[in-house]
Design an enzyme around this catalytic site. Structure first.
Site, PDB file in Angstrom:
ATOM      1  N   LYS A 257       0.810  -1.219   0.000  1.00 10.10           N
ATOM      2  CA  LYS A 257       0.000   0.000   0.000  1.00 10.10           C
ATOM      3  C   LYS A 257       0.845   1.272   0.000  1.00 10.10           C
ATOM      4  CE  LYS A 257      -4.209  -1.770   0.167  1.00 10.10           C
ATOM      5  NZ  LYS A 257      -5.123  -1.585  -1.000  1.00 10.10           N
TER       6      LYS A 257
ATOM      7  N   GLU B 228      -9.473   5.965   3.123  1.00 10.67           N
ATOM      8  CA  GLU B 228     -10.314   4.922   3.702  1.00 10.67           C
ATOM      9  C   GLU B 228      -9.412   3.731   3.997  1.00 10.67           C
ATOM     10  OE1 GLU B 228      -9.832   5.237   0.508  1.00 10.67           O
ATOM     11  OE2 GLU B 228      -9.166   3.197   0.075  1.00 10.67           O
TER      12      GLU B 228
ATOM     13  N   SER C  63       1.385  -9.760  -0.925  1.00 13.24           N
ATOM     14  CA  SER C  63       1.106  -8.319  -0.855  1.00 13.24           C
ATOM     15  C   SER C  63       1.324  -7.711   0.529  1.00 13.24           C
ATOM     16  CB  SER C  63      -0.322  -8.043  -1.321  1.00 13.24           C
ATOM     17  OG  SER C  63      -1.237  -8.812  -0.565  1.00 13.24           O
TER      18      SER C  63
END
Lengths: 389, 271
Positions: free
Chosen positions: A90, A112, A374
């Site tokens: 991210k 968010e 991830s």
């Protein structure tokens, strides 16, 4: 790609577009032109890559998971996005967005979060770049990701609980967009996935494609047979798939099968949804026969989302990527399995992709398979422990 | 088709704006979510509002993810859906409100329920029910062409939005596309009641006036008679939503509370 997408209307074939309230339109148009200019500016791109190298720790390694490989009869390589600073892919995106916010002169960002990884990455970028930050998070996710809530607060971010709907990622996105409508002049929306109205899916793809580009250069002349990634909104999958889309490598996206695809409790928008407009974009989404959004379900907060990025919808319809599912139970098994056999605790999201590989091992025999790992699973440990795994 | 009800359909709306302009006043358009306080009694609330001075109505078809709505209308949408409100029941309500009040009815919804039904089928269905126009909260100018074309094909109007953030050149383009009316977003933010009525949009309204005849209706953040009177000085019409929805949510059986509020708002708008 032979044709450069999205087009000027932000469309990927019939998908994408910009279905946003008028109040936001000028900001979206401004963001589109600021991004285009910034991404062509060597100084901006240079600063982005410098921060990714020195602060985030890129490039992330490729690790050969020998123990699992032996068991599966597959050569399994892990692209270690879990080793990024803050523990997931991210942050590739939030560093880019933070630099964009500064370039636009906006002192404040909102974001968010579902699993909390994007929230932590946003809070981190904000701390690094001196921006004020507010993160919207569903009340159900606040409960299952308490550790990440505290991390965000420690980083100086205000976490805003969202109790509308099911109190999960969809509701957090909606509330962030509502908040943005009233603060758009001073605030940049740091969206966490390849979703939302144009230009967000494009921007997030461009900030995440470093994953796939690195993979290609790290493997040199060699090419994997298959690359597998989990898909919620789809940012880690887009990041690794996009540079490989014309490579002939088989690409597999794994969605949340939840309690089973024969139930309504899943997050498999591409596999089981139909096209519609969610969060400003035409895409595959979970909806009833009247076009009302349906609540998703997944054990992993990051995949608990009834939509998916519009470019994934395009890839699906063009047959460029195959989308499969793995259930909550399979993901939990894979979570424990990777921890036990390789000493790597994966995020529950990434565990879905591993679960698919494990299930399909026979058909993958002898192949070289890359799993885009991830994120790391520290955030999930408390939740999994409570389930008694 | 509507000879029994001469004020219905797009023409009825145009006439309402034209006669209000001629009389130097604005049109008052209260909003209520379809299905409140119940599916059976919703129509009575519109009839009562008509008697209390409403000139036209906005009927909200509840949607599961109302991005442009604040807490009050979110709550109303959730309740109405729990009570069984659907698109087809919403269209039935439009038909009842139109025929029982003989006033223009605007249908307010979001893009996805319209897409799900089929754009042309939706426009045809609401037109047949007697609606005058459609407002789609998450439909910006860029994506509006197929919706405008379908609305025109069924002789109903599609509203387009102008917000305090809309730049001048964009206002010109939106006005030039000749929408049924322009929905001026009076305040930055989602629907809801505000303590102070801002004036962020004055200049944009004057700009629209200087280049086109398209009627302008102001909504979002208008809840008190004072705010409504201010808005009426600027615009052809005034929409009040959350303040009315809140009364129906909090006092579902108190028709008098509703009519008192609507009367005072209508008086403020009519000046």
């Amino acid at each position: 790609m032979t044709v450069s997408l999205p087009d000027r209307r932000g469309r990927y074939g019939e998908f994408g577009g910009r279905f946003a309230p008028e109040t936001l339109m000028p900001a979206l148009l401004e963001l589109e032109s600021v991004f285009e200019e910034a991404w062509g500016d060597e100084a901006f791109v240079g600063e982005y890559h410098r921060i990714l190298a020195d602060f985030v720790g890129r490039p992330t390694p490729i690790y050969e998971a020998s123990n699992l490989s032996k068991e599966l009869g597959v050569r399994l390589l892990l692209k270690r996005e879990d080793l990024n600073h803050t523990g997931a892919h991210k942050i590739n995106n939030t560093i880019g967005h933070g630099l964009l916010a500064k370039r636009m002169g906006k002192p404040r960002i909102i974001a968010e979060t579902g699993a909390g990884q994007h929230g932590v990455a946003s809070a981190t970028a904000a701390a690094l770049l001196g921006l004020e930050c507010e993160v919207f998070m569903g009340v159900k996710d606040i409960e299952r990701q308490a550790l990440n809530v505290y991390r965000m607060e420690l980083l100086g971010t205000r976490v805003v609980p969202v109790s509308s709907g099911a109190g999960t990622l969809k509701d957090a996105v909606s509330e962030a967009m509502r908040s943005w409508v009233s603060t758009v002049n001073t605030t940049h929306y740091m969206i966490g996935s390849v979703v939302g109205p144009h230009p967000f899916p494009l921007i997030v793809r461009e900030f995440q494609k470093v994953i796939g580009e690195e993979l290609l250069s790290q493997m040199g002349e060699e090419r994997p047979d298959v690359v597998v990634a989990c898909v919620g909104g789809g940012s880690n999958a887009m990041g690794v798939f996009y540079p490989l889309i014309d490579s002939g490598i088989e690409l597999i996206g794994v969605e949340a099968g939840g309690l089973g695809t024969e139930t309504l409790a899943h997050g498999a928008s591409l596999s089981l949804g139909r096209p519609g407009v969610l969060h400003g974009s035409m895409t595959y989404m979970l909806q009833d026969e009247e076009g009302q959004v349906r609540e998703a379900h997944s054990i992993s907060a990051g995949l608990d989302y009834p939509g998916v990025g519009p470019e994934h919808a395009y890839f699906k319809d063009k047959g460029l990527v195959r989308y499969e599912t793995a259930t909550d139970a399979e993901a939990l098994d894979a979570f424990a399995w990777l921890s036990r056999k390789e000493g790597i605790i994966p995020a529950l999201e990434s565990a879905h992709a591993l679960a698919w590989i494990r299930r399909e091992a026979a058909s993958l025999a002898g192949k070289t398979v890359v799993l885009n790992l991830s994120g790391r699973g520290d955030k999930d440990v408390q939740q999994v422990a409570a389930l008694g795994v | 088709m509507f000879s029994r009800w001469p004020h219905l359909g797009f023409n009825g709306l145009k006439e309402a704006f034209a006669s209000a302009r001629a009389e130097g006043r604005a049109v008052f358009m209260p909003f209520l979510t379809a299905g409140l306080p119940s599916i059976e009694t919703s129509v009575d609330r519109f009839v009562a509002m008509a008697a209390a001075g409403a000139d036209a109505f906005e009927v909200g078809i509840p949607y599961a993810d109302p991005l442009m709505d604040g807490p009050t209308i979110q709550k109303a949408s959730e309740l109405a859906r729990e009570r069984g409100m659907t698109m087809s029941l919403g269209i039935d309500l439009v038909r009842s409100v139109a025929s029982e009040t003989d006033k223009p009815v605007i249908v307010m919804t979001y893009v996805n329920p319209v897409l799900s039904m089929g754009i042309d089928h939706f426009m045809g269905s609401v037109a047949t029910a007697g609606a005058a126009g459609v407002i789609i909260a998450d439909l910006p100018f860029e994506e509006s062409a197929p919706f405008s074309a379908a609305a025109a094909g069924h002789d109903i109007g599609l509203a387009l939005f102008v917000a305090p953030t809309t730049p001048e050149q964009r206002v010109r383009e939106i006005a030039a596309s000749n929408p049924a009316f322009i929905y001026g977003v009076a305040e930055m933010g989602v629907t809801g009641e505000r303590a102070d009525a801002g004036h962020h949009i004055d200049a944009l309204i004057r700009l629209v006036r200087s280049i086109s005849q398209v009627p302008i209706v102001l909504g979002v953040g208008i809840s008190t008679p004072d705010q409504a009177a201010e808005a009426a000085k600027l615009a052809d019409g005034v929409i009040v939503g959350s303040a009315i929805v809140r009364i129906v949510l909090e006092q579902p059986d108190d028709l008098e509370a509703l009519t008192t509020t609507v009367s005072s708002l209508a008086a403020a708008v009519h000046g």
